[in-house]
Design a protein around this motif. Structure first.
Motif, PDB file in Angstrom:
ATOM      1  N   ARG A  24       0.690  -1.237   0.217  1.00 31.74           N
ATOM      2  CA  ARG A  24      -0.029   0.097   0.004  1.00 31.74           C
ATOM      3  C   ARG A  24       0.831   1.101  -0.069  1.00 31.74           C
ATOM      4  NH1 ARG A  24      -2.815  -3.016   3.849  1.00 31.74           N
ATOM      5  NH2 ARG A  24      -1.998  -1.628   5.592  1.00 31.74           N
ATOM      6  N   LEU A  25       1.984   1.383   0.821  1.00 33.48           N
ATOM      7  CA  LEU A  25       3.005   2.762   0.818  1.00 33.48           C
ATOM      8  C   LEU A  25       3.360   2.733  -0.478  1.00 33.48           C
ATOM      9  CD1 LEU A  25       4.017   4.639   2.650  1.00 33.48           C
ATOM     10  CD2 LEU A  25       5.731   3.097   3.378  1.00 33.48           C
ATOM     11  N   ARG A  26       3.930   1.741  -1.128  1.00 31.13           N
ATOM     12  CA  ARG A  26       4.700   1.647  -2.573  1.00 31.13           C
ATOM     13  C   ARG A  26       3.546   2.404  -3.467  1.00 31.13           C
ATOM     14  NH1 ARG A  26       5.132  -0.975  -7.466  1.00 31.13           N
ATOM     15  NH2 ARG A  26       7.140  -0.642  -8.266  1.00 31.13           N
ATOM     16  N   ARG A  27       2.328   1.946  -3.474  1.00 32.42           N
ATOM     17  CA  ARG A  27       1.484   2.688  -4.143  1.00 32.42           C
ATOM     18  C   ARG A  27       1.213   3.733  -4.193  1.00 32.42           C
ATOM     19  NH1 ARG A  27      -0.383  -2.602  -3.862  1.00 32.42           N
ATOM     20  NH2 ARG A  27      -2.055  -2.176  -2.146  1.00 32.42           N
ATOM     21  N   ARG A  28       1.164   4.474  -2.736  1.00 34.77           N
ATOM     22  CA  ARG A  28       0.765   5.890  -2.463  1.00 34.77           C
ATOM     23  C   ARG A  28       2.067   6.491  -2.816  1.00 34.77           C
ATOM     24  NH1 ARG A  28      -2.872   7.088   1.673  1.00 34.77           N
ATOM     25  NH2 ARG A  28      -2.420   9.252   0.902  1.00 34.77           N
ATOM     26  N   ILE A  29       3.322   6.184  -2.395  1.00 32.33           N
ATOM     27  CA  ILE A  29       4.406   6.889  -2.710  1.00 32.33           C
ATOM     28  C   ILE A  29       4.648   7.202  -4.362  1.00 32.33           C
ATOM     29  CG2 ILE A  29       6.985   6.856  -2.862  1.00 32.33           C
ATOM     30  CD1 ILE A  29       6.882   5.444  -0.068  1.00 32.33           C
ATOM     31  N   LEU A  30       4.265   6.140  -5.125  1.00 36.75           N
ATOM     32  CA  LEU A  30       4.363   6.172  -6.487  1.00 36.75           C
ATOM     33  C   LEU A  30       3.317   7.011  -6.971  1.00 36.75           C
ATOM     34  CD1 LEU A  30       5.111   2.402  -7.617  1.00 36.75           C
ATOM     35  CD2 LEU A  30       6.514   4.592  -8.014  1.00 36.75           C
ATOM     36  N   VAL A 108      12.440  11.615 -13.698  1.00 35.23           N
ATOM     37  CA  VAL A 108      12.684  10.651 -12.546  1.00 35.23           C
ATOM     38  C   VAL A 108      13.188  11.527 -11.257  1.00 35.23           C
ATOM     39  CG1 VAL A 108      14.279   8.951 -11.851  1.00 35.23           C
ATOM     40  CG2 VAL A 108      13.286   8.541 -13.908  1.00 35.23           C
ATOM     41  N   VAL A 109      13.940  12.611 -11.755  1.00 30.39           N
ATOM     42  CA  VAL A 109      14.469  13.449 -10.485  1.00 30.39           C
ATOM     43  C   VAL A 109      13.236  14.129  -9.899  1.00 30.39           C
ATOM     44  CG1 VAL A 109      16.079  15.352 -10.172  1.00 30.39           C
ATOM     45  CG2 VAL A 109      16.931  13.652 -11.205  1.00 30.39           C
ATOM     46  N   GLU A 110      12.462  14.853 -10.679  1.00 34.93           N
ATOM     47  CA  GLU A 110      11.339  15.588 -10.193  1.00 34.93           C
ATOM     48  C   GLU A 110      10.519  14.400  -9.304  1.00 34.93           C
ATOM     49  OE1 GLU A 110       9.841  16.954 -13.754  1.00 34.93           O
ATOM     50  OE2 GLU A 110      11.434  18.612 -13.902  1.00 34.93           O
ATOM     51  N   GLY A 111      10.004  13.270  -9.977  1.00 40.18           N
ATOM     52  CA  GLY A 111       9.259  12.294  -9.268  1.00 40.18           C
ATOM     53  C   GLY A 111       9.947  11.882  -7.963  1.00 40.18           C
ATOM     54  N   ARG A 112      11.086  11.516  -7.994  1.00 38.84           N
ATOM     55  CA  ARG A 112      11.734  11.015  -6.664  1.00 38.84           C
ATOM     56  C   ARG A 112      11.553  12.385  -5.488  1.00 38.84           C
ATOM     57  NH1 ARG A 112      17.280   8.099  -8.890  1.00 38.84           N
ATOM     58  NH2 ARG A 112      16.213   6.154  -9.147  1.00 38.84           N
ATOM     59  N   GLN A 113      11.780  13.423  -6.237  1.00 42.93           N
ATOM     60  CA  GLN A 113      11.665  14.848  -5.210  1.00 42.93           C
ATOM     61  C   GLN A 113      10.239  14.860  -4.828  1.00 42.93           C
ATOM     62  OE1 GLN A 113      14.031  16.717  -3.889  1.00 42.93           O
ATOM     63  NE2 GLN A 113      12.559  17.909  -2.641  1.00 42.93           N
ATOM     64  N   GLU A 117       9.024  14.509  -0.837  1.00 46.68           N
ATOM     65  CA  GLU A 117       8.359  15.518   0.058  1.00 46.68           C
ATOM     66  C   GLU A 117       7.033  14.828   0.481  1.00 46.68           C
ATOM     67  OE1 GLU A 117       8.194  18.564  -3.121  1.00 46.68           O
ATOM     68  OE2 GLU A 117      10.216  18.880  -2.905  1.00 46.68           O
ATOM     69  N   TRP A 118       6.227  14.096  -0.463  1.00 45.98           N
ATOM     70  CA  TRP A 118       5.075  13.467   0.190  1.00 45.98           C
ATOM     71  C   TRP A 118       5.283  12.775   1.407  1.00 45.98           C
ATOM     72  CZ3 TRP A 118       3.191   8.564   0.866  1.00 45.98           C
ATOM     73  CH2 TRP A 118       2.063   8.570   1.190  1.00 45.98           C
ATOM     74  N   LEU A 119       6.397  11.726   1.384  1.00 49.10           N
ATOM     75  CA  LEU A 119       6.394  10.871   2.318  1.00 49.10           C
ATOM     76  C   LEU A 119       7.028  11.564   3.798  1.00 49.10           C
ATOM     77  CD1 LEU A 119       6.151   8.134   3.558  1.00 49.10           C
ATOM     78  CD2 LEU A 119       8.534   7.440   2.657  1.00 49.10           C
ATOM     79  N   ALA A 120       7.879  12.368   3.428  1.00 48.16           N
ATOM     80  CA  ALA A 120       8.215  13.319   4.678  1.00 48.16           C
ATOM     81  C   ALA A 120       6.892  14.091   5.252  1.00 48.16           C
ATOM     82  CB  ALA A 120       9.310  14.306   4.241  1.00 48.16           C
ATOM     83  N   GLY A 121       6.409  14.794   4.415  1.00 50.58           N
ATOM     84  CA  GLY A 121       5.250  15.414   4.924  1.00 50.58           C
ATOM     85  C   GLY A 121       3.960  14.488   5.539  1.00 50.58           C
ATOM     86  N   GLN A 122       3.940  13.339   5.037  1.00 52.72           N
ATOM     87  CA  GLN A 122       2.965  12.233   5.874  1.00 52.72           C
ATOM     88  C   GLN A 122       3.617  12.053   7.264  1.00 52.72           C
ATOM     89  OE1 GLN A 122      -0.026  11.329   4.570  1.00 52.72           O
ATOM     90  NE2 GLN A 122       0.621  13.003   3.413  1.00 52.72           N
ATOM     91  N   GLU A 130       8.607  10.620  18.422  1.00 50.44           N
ATOM     92  CA  GLU A 130       8.858   9.438  18.748  1.00 50.44           C
ATOM     93  C   GLU A 130       8.310   8.173  17.845  1.00 50.44           C
ATOM     94  OE1 GLU A 130       7.524   6.178  22.600  1.00 50.44           O
ATOM     95  OE2 GLU A 130       7.351   8.412  22.508  1.00 50.44           O
ATOM     96  N   GLU A 131       7.296   8.188  17.016  1.00 50.70           N
ATOM     97  CA  GLU A 131       7.069   7.381  16.040  1.00 50.70           C
ATOM     98  C   GLU A 131       7.862   7.450  14.864  1.00 50.70           C
ATOM     99  OE1 GLU A 131       1.967   7.395  16.705  1.00 50.70           O
ATOM    100  OE2 GLU A 131       2.679   9.099  15.760  1.00 50.70           O
ATOM    101  N   ARG A 132       8.165   8.402  14.498  1.00 54.58           N
ATOM    102  CA  ARG A 132       9.329   8.678  13.478  1.00 54.58           C
ATOM    103  C   ARG A 132      10.462   7.890  14.064  1.00 54.58           C
ATOM    104  NH1 ARG A 132       6.768  13.733  13.071  1.00 54.58           N
ATOM    105  NH2 ARG A 132       8.132  14.831  14.278  1.00 54.58           N
ATOM    106  N   ARG A 133      11.239   8.255  15.055  1.00 48.23           N
ATOM    107  CA  ARG A 133      12.198   7.328  15.608  1.00 48.23           C
ATOM    108  C   ARG A 133      12.019   6.044  15.632  1.00 48.23           C
ATOM    109  NH1 ARG A 133      13.220  10.977  20.528  1.00 48.23           N
ATOM    110  NH2 ARG A 133      13.540  13.009  19.489  1.00 48.23           N
ATOM    111  N   THR A 134      10.749   5.463  15.849  1.00 48.77           N
ATOM    112  CA  THR A 134      10.307   4.053  15.777  1.00 48.77           C
ATOM    113  C   THR A 134      10.482   3.528  14.080  1.00 48.77           C
ATOM    114  OG1 THR A 134       8.819   4.183  17.694  1.00 48.77           O
ATOM    115  CG2 THR A 134       8.490   2.197  16.093  1.00 48.77           C
TER     116      THR A 134
END
Length: 148
Positions: A24-30, A108-113, A117-122, A130-134
């Motif tokens: 699920r995470l892969r599909r959301r990230i892509l 590809v570069v723009e997509g990776r960026q 950004e999406w995952l860091a924002g989520q 604490e959850e991020r450290r986990t």
């Protein structure tokens, strides 16, 4: 079916949950970097090509777990849009390799960026420090599974 009949119930459950969440995470990230003119499968192809100097359609199909014909259909719009091109293999002139064009590399570069950004924002919005450290600690454990 349990491939390892000796696996503990916790190992089986962890396996099930990791596979489900990663899928699920892969599909959301892509999807975070997906434009209207490109499919998730095409994003995956571009990403694979970015990490290689050139690859045949057959090799790409095998790495994506697809039939050759399906991969040909996935690649055709990328060729038509100028994101990918065919080049003769310098070691075997009979083979055609797929390579990214400069426009494909930018995509590809723009997509990776965008995905970063999406995952860091989520993680920022939905998780505590604490959850991020986990999550970071869990990634260390999962990374160990990828080593032979």
């Amino acid at each position: 079916m349990n491939e390892n009949p000796h696996a503990s119930p916790s190992a089986v459950e962890a396996s099930r949950q990791v596979r489900a969440v990663i899928g699920r995470l892969r599909r959301r990230i892509l999807g975070a970097a997906e434009a209207d003119d490109i499919t998730l499968g095409q994003v995956s192809v571009l990403t694979r090509l970015a990490d290689r100097a050139g690859v045949t359609v057959s090799d790409l199909a095998a790495s994506e777990g697809m039939r050759h014909q399906s991969m040909t259909a996935t690649v055709a719009p990328l060729l038509a849009s100028g994101l990918v091109e065919r080049r003769r293999d310098p070691h075997d002139g009979r083979r055609l390799l797929l390579v990214l064009t400069p426009a494909g590399r930018r995509r590809v570069v723009e997509g990776r960026q965008a995905r970063q950004e999406w995952l860091a924002g989520q993680l920022e919005e939905k998780c505590t420090e604490e959850e991020r450290r986990t999550v970071i600690e869990a990634m260390t454990v999962l990374e160990r599974l990828t080593r032979d």
